[in-house]
Design a protein around this motif. Structure first.
Motif, PDB file in Angstrom:
ATOM      1  N   MET A  84       0.853  -1.178   0.000  1.00 46.47           N
ATOM      2  CA  MET A  84       0.000   0.000   0.000  1.00 46.47           C
ATOM      3  C   MET A  84       0.896   1.236   0.000  1.00 46.47           C
ATOM      4  O   MET A  84       1.908   1.286   0.684  1.00 46.47           O
ATOM      5  N   ARG A  85       0.471   2.243  -0.744  1.00 43.79           N
ATOM      6  CA  ARG A  85       1.189   3.512  -0.790  1.00 43.79           C
ATOM      7  C   ARG A  85       0.450   4.544   0.050  1.00 43.79           C
ATOM      8  O   ARG A  85      -0.775   4.582   0.064  1.00 43.79           O
ATOM      9  N   ALA A  86       1.199   5.409   0.703  1.00 44.89           N
ATOM     10  CA  ALA A  86       0.626   6.594   1.340  1.00 44.89           C
ATOM     11  C   ALA A  86       0.689   7.716   0.301  1.00 44.89           C
ATOM     12  O   ALA A  86       1.706   7.874  -0.375  1.00 44.89           O
ATOM     13  N   LEU A  87      -0.393   8.447   0.169  1.00 47.32           N
ATOM     14  CA  LEU A  87      -0.449   9.499  -0.853  1.00 47.32           C
ATOM     15  C   LEU A  87      -0.175  10.874  -0.265  1.00 47.32           C
ATOM     16  O   LEU A  87      -0.617  11.191   0.840  1.00 47.32           O
ATOM     17  N   ASP A  88       0.504  11.691  -1.047  1.00 51.78           N
ATOM     18  CA  ASP A  88       0.757  13.080  -0.685  1.00 51.78           C
ATOM     19  C   ASP A  88      -0.459  13.922  -1.073  1.00 51.78           C
ATOM     20  O   ASP A  88      -1.264  13.543  -1.936  1.00 51.78           O
ATOM     21  N   THR A  89      -0.538  15.064  -0.448  1.00 55.22           N
ATOM     22  CA  THR A  89      -1.627  16.005  -0.720  1.00 55.22           C
ATOM     23  C   THR A  89      -1.726  16.337  -2.200  1.00 55.22           C
ATOM     24  O   THR A  89      -2.825  16.416  -2.756  1.00 55.22           O
ATOM     25  N   ASN A  90      -0.594  16.537  -2.858  1.00 55.02           N
ATOM     26  CA  ASN A  90      -0.630  16.960  -4.256  1.00 55.02           C
ATOM     27  C   ASN A  90      -1.238  15.899  -5.174  1.00 55.02           C
ATOM     28  O   ASN A  90      -1.854  16.232  -6.182  1.00 55.02           O
ATOM     29  N   VAL A  91      -1.118  14.628  -4.818  1.00 53.56           N
ATOM     30  CA  VAL A  91      -1.745  13.570  -5.618  1.00 53.56           C
ATOM     31  C   VAL A  91      -3.271  13.676  -5.506  1.00 53.56           C
ATOM     32  O   VAL A  91      -3.990  13.607  -6.506  1.00 53.56           O
ATOM     33  N   LEU A  92      -3.753  13.891  -4.286  1.00 51.50           N
ATOM     34  CA  LEU A  92      -5.196  14.026  -4.080  1.00 51.50           C
ATOM     35  C   LEU A  92      -5.733  15.307  -4.708  1.00 51.50           C
ATOM     36  O   LEU A  92      -6.836  15.314  -5.264  1.00 51.50           O
ATOM     37  N   ALA A  93      -4.954  16.372  -4.635  1.00 49.39           N
ATOM     38  CA  ALA A  93      -5.374  17.628  -5.262  1.00 49.39           C
ATOM     39  C   ALA A  93      -5.501  17.458  -6.772  1.00 49.39           C
ATOM     40  O   ALA A  93      -6.463  17.936  -7.381  1.00 49.39           O
ATOM     41  N   ARG A  94      -4.534  16.762  -7.403  1.00 49.54           N
ATOM     42  CA  ARG A  94      -4.622  16.516  -8.848  1.00 49.54           C
ATOM     43  C   ARG A  94      -5.854  15.688  -9.171  1.00 49.54           C
ATOM     44  O   ARG A  94      -6.534  15.913 -10.175  1.00 49.54           O
ATOM     45  N   LEU A  95      -6.169  14.717  -8.311  1.00 49.06           N
ATOM     46  CA  LEU A  95      -7.345  13.875  -8.512  1.00 49.06           C
ATOM     47  C   LEU A  95      -8.622  14.715  -8.466  1.00 49.06           C
ATOM     48  O   LEU A  95      -9.514  14.561  -9.292  1.00 49.06           O
ATOM     49  N   ILE A  96      -8.701  15.612  -7.528  1.00 54.88           N
ATOM     50  CA  ILE A  96      -9.888  16.455  -7.362  1.00 54.88           C
ATOM     51  C   ILE A  96      -9.989  17.508  -8.460  1.00 54.88           C
ATOM     52  O   ILE A  96     -11.046  17.713  -9.043  1.00 54.88           O
ATOM     53  N   LEU A  97      -8.877  18.170  -8.730  1.00 56.48           N
ATOM     54  CA  LEU A  97      -8.887  19.307  -9.650  1.00 56.48           C
ATOM     55  C   LEU A  97      -8.810  18.914 -11.129  1.00 56.48           C
ATOM     56  O   LEU A  97      -9.291  19.659 -11.982  1.00 56.48           O
ATOM     57  N   ALA A  98      -8.189  17.783 -11.415  1.00 60.16           N
ATOM     58  CA  ALA A  98      -7.995  17.324 -12.798  1.00 60.16           C
ATOM     59  C   ALA A  98      -7.451  18.449 -13.675  1.00 60.16           C
ATOM     60  O   ALA A  98      -7.893  18.649 -14.801  1.00 60.16           O
ATOM     61  N   ASP A  99      -6.471  19.170 -13.157  1.00 64.60           N
ATOM     62  CA  ASP A  99      -5.941  20.339 -13.855  1.00 64.60           C
ATOM     63  C   ASP A  99      -4.631  20.069 -14.601  1.00 64.60           C
ATOM     64  O   ASP A  99      -4.051  20.979 -15.180  1.00 64.60           O
ATOM     65  N   ASP A 100      -4.188  18.833 -14.568  1.00 66.55           N
ATOM     66  CA  ASP A 100      -2.995  18.424 -15.314  1.00 66.55           C
ATOM     67  C   ASP A 100      -3.283  17.004 -15.795  1.00 66.55           C
ATOM     68  O   ASP A 100      -3.381  16.087 -14.984  1.00 66.55           O
TER      69      ASP A 100
END
Length: 130
Positions: A1-17
């Motif tokens: 299992m991986r622990a995710l950083d905030t920026n991974v979750l932000a990209r998931l939510i924002l879909a801006d890249d």
């Protein structure tokens, strides 16, 4: 299992890249761990840094929490904190309260407003200091 950083979750939510969004989607499709500190930072990034509406932030947080592959400490507590935030509470304060549950008898603070924000079902007794 991986622990995710905030920026991974932000990209998931924002879909801006597009590229980072695709990677975030692939990661969240596998079992992942979200630390309490990442929950705090994610709420801050979405609300304070990006200035998203409270309803949008709380819905995004709840959506992440409900993903089957997402694991976290105190899922019920995070859900409680999201609901309190949605109704006007400070996000970080609510996370502080759930993090203290089970290890401390009280949460001591000079902040008198936290009692009202936490509501009657607070996970830990709040001790307001003079």
């Amino acid at each position: 299992m991986r622990a995710l950083d905030t920026n991974v979750l932000a990209r998931l939510i924002l879909a801006d890249d597009d590229q980072q969004y695709a990677l975030a989607v692939a990661l969240i499709g596998q079992p992942v761990w979200i630390t309490t500190t990442v929950w705090i930072e994610l709420g801050w990034v979405l609300s304070k840094r990006l200035r998203l509406d409270r309803a949008v932030v709380s819905e995004a947080l709840r959506t992440i929490l409900m993903i089957e592959t997402v694991h976290t400490a105190d899922r019920d507590g995070i859900g409680w904190a999201i609901e309190r935030y949605r109704t006007g509470a400070d996000w970080a304060d609510m996370i502080h309260l759930i993090a203290g549950r089970g290890v401390a008898e009280t949460f001591a603070t000079f902040d008198r407003g936290i009692v009202a924000e936490a509501g009657p079902d607070t996970p830990i007794v709040i001790e307001t200091l003079s």
